[in-house]
Design a protein around this motif. Sequence first.
Motif, mmCIF file in Angstrom:
data_model
loop_
_atom_site.group_PDB
_atom_site.id
_atom_site.type_symbol
_atom_site.label_atom_id
_atom_site.label_comp_id
_atom_site.label_asym_id
_atom_site.label_seq_id
_atom_site.Cartn_x
_atom_site.Cartn_y
_atom_site.Cartn_z
ATOM 1 N N VAL A 158 0.730 -1.408 0.083
ATOM 2 C CA VAL A 158 -0.120 -0.600 0.301
ATOM 3 C C VAL A 158 0.825 1.587 0.406
ATOM 4 N N THR A 159 1.757 1.393 0.893
ATOM 5 C CA THR A 159 2.325 2.353 0.826
ATOM 6 C C THR A 159 3.291 2.690 0.164
ATOM 7 N N ASN A 160 3.762 1.125 -1.532
ATOM 8 C CA ASN A 160 4.462 1.765 -2.532
ATOM 9 C C ASN A 160 3.418 2.279 -3.647
ATOM 10 N N LEU A 161 2.377 1.426 -3.522
ATOM 11 C CA LEU A 161 1.243 1.908 -4.227
ATOM 12 C C LEU A 161 0.836 3.806 -4.276
ATOM 13 N N ILE A 162 1.412 3.918 -2.619
ATOM 14 C CA ILE A 162 0.588 4.981 -2.810
ATOM 15 C C ILE A 162 1.391 6.596 -3.313
ATOM 16 N N ASN A 163 2.665 5.630 -2.781
ATOM 17 C CA ASN A 163 3.765 6.474 -3.231
ATOM 18 C C ASN A 163 3.855 6.458 -4.931
ATOM 19 N N HIS A 164 3.349 5.527 -5.150
ATOM 20 C CA HIS A 164 3.791 5.755 -6.549
ATOM 21 C C HIS A 164 2.547 6.569 -7.361
ATOM 22 N N CYS A 165 1.409 6.512 -6.924
ATOM 23 C CA CYS A 165 0.759 7.887 -7.773
ATOM 24 C C CYS A 165 0.520 9.073 -7.364
ATOM 25 N N LYS A 166 1.772 9.488 -5.533
ATOM 26 C CA LYS A 166 2.308 10.379 -5.365
ATOM 27 C C LYS A 166 3.108 11.247 -6.040
ATOM 28 N N THR A 167 4.066 10.132 -7.268
ATOM 29 C CA THR A 167 4.842 10.222 -8.179
ATOM 30 C C THR A 167 5.050 10.369 -9.123
ATOM 31 N N GLY A 168 3.973 10.236 -9.885
ATOM 32 C CA GLY A 168 3.853 9.356 -10.985
ATOM 33 C C GLY A 168 2.537 10.475 -11.541
ATOM 34 N N LYS A 169 3.310 10.469 -12.799
ATOM 35 C CA LYS A 169 2.420 12.208 -14.057
ATOM 36 C C LYS A 169 2.136 11.159 -15.656
ATOM 37 N N THR B 27 -12.251 -5.735 12.323
ATOM 38 C CA THR B 27 -12.354 -4.356 12.917
ATOM 39 C C THR B 27 -10.962 -3.477 13.413
ATOM 40 N N ALA B 28 -10.472 -4.750 14.407
ATOM 41 C CA ALA B 28 -9.343 -3.947 14.712
ATOM 42 C C ALA B 28 -8.073 -3.540 13.241
ATOM 43 N N TRP B 29 -7.729 -4.333 12.436
ATOM 44 C CA TRP B 29 -7.648 -4.524 11.006
ATOM 45 C C TRP B 29 -7.765 -3.256 10.305
ATOM 46 N N ILE B 30 -9.203 -3.352 9.819
ATOM 47 C CA ILE B 30 -9.432 -2.061 9.317
ATOM 48 C C ILE B 30 -9.268 -0.560 10.130
ATOM 49 N N ALA B 31 -9.105 -1.000 11.380
ATOM 50 C CA ALA B 31 -9.458 0.454 12.133
ATOM 51 C C ALA B 31 -7.452 0.467 11.705
ATOM 52 N N LYS B 32 -6.657 -0.576 11.827
ATOM 53 C CA LYS B 32 -4.994 -0.085 11.371
ATOM 54 C C LYS B 32 -4.780 0.453 10.242
ATOM 55 N N ALA B 33 -5.718 -0.463 9.381
ATOM 56 C CA ALA B 33 -5.204 0.212 7.520
ATOM 57 C C ALA B 33 -5.376 1.160 7.582
ATOM 58 N N ALA B 34 -6.237 1.297 8.328
ATOM 59 C CA ALA B 34 -7.041 3.015 7.768
ATOM 60 C C ALA B 34 -6.107 4.529 8.721
ATOM 61 N N GLU B 35 -5.315 3.667 9.457
ATOM 62 C CA GLU B 35 -4.676 5.377 10.530
ATOM 63 C C GLU B 35 -3.916 4.731 9.313
ATOM 64 N N ALA B 36 -3.280 3.506 8.941
ATOM 65 C CA ALA B 36 -1.320 3.724 7.734
ATOM 66 C C ALA B 36 -1.807 4.370 6.537
ATOM 67 N N ILE B 37 -2.691 4.495 6.333
ATOM 68 C CA ILE B 37 -3.094 5.378 4.717
ATOM 69 C C ILE B 37 -3.589 6.411 5.242
ATOM 70 N N LYS B 38 -3.900 7.344 6.132
ATOM 71 C CA LYS B 38 -4.228 8.586 6.695
ATOM 72 C C LYS B 38 -2.996 9.790 5.933
#
Length: 174
Positions: free
Chosen positions: A120-131, A163-174
Amino acid sequence: MGQDKSMVVQTLDDVHNMGFSVIRMWAFNDGDSGRMLQITPGELNPEGREDLDKLFQALDDVNVKYSPKAPMRFMMTFTNHLKDYGGHKWYMRKATNNQNDNADDFYTNDKAQGAYKSYVTNLINHCKTGKTRRGTPYFDLIHSWDICNEPRNASHQKPKDVTAWIAKAAEAIK
């Protein structure tokens, strides 16, 4: 997407003509070979990344053609609880050297969670830098993130794990 993007462009044209402004897409395709987004846990496969780039370019092309002031955007889903296109079972097989493919165990397996978070981190970073060719940042073509397609605990024994995983995953994406 492979080498030919005409089907994707036609589909995006059709979606635009139906009046949609957000397109939910699976930003995962996990497997062991081929044009997958993820072959090695936590990493974007170069061929899959190339296909993702083509998809963003196609969306940008359609937006320029039809609605540059009100563009269509993607809602990107990171993984799948179901076995299709990899998902939780794939993460579990990779995390346990093929000893466990129980999708419900994904929510509490540290190694699977680490791979998911890295991906997820790598994908988001790619989306932040790709044009796109026009210089449109990929990030501007994203409406939202979806942490999982149909998260659930099929055994119904530990719903709090989900539900615990959803909370952790959502926090990591913020």
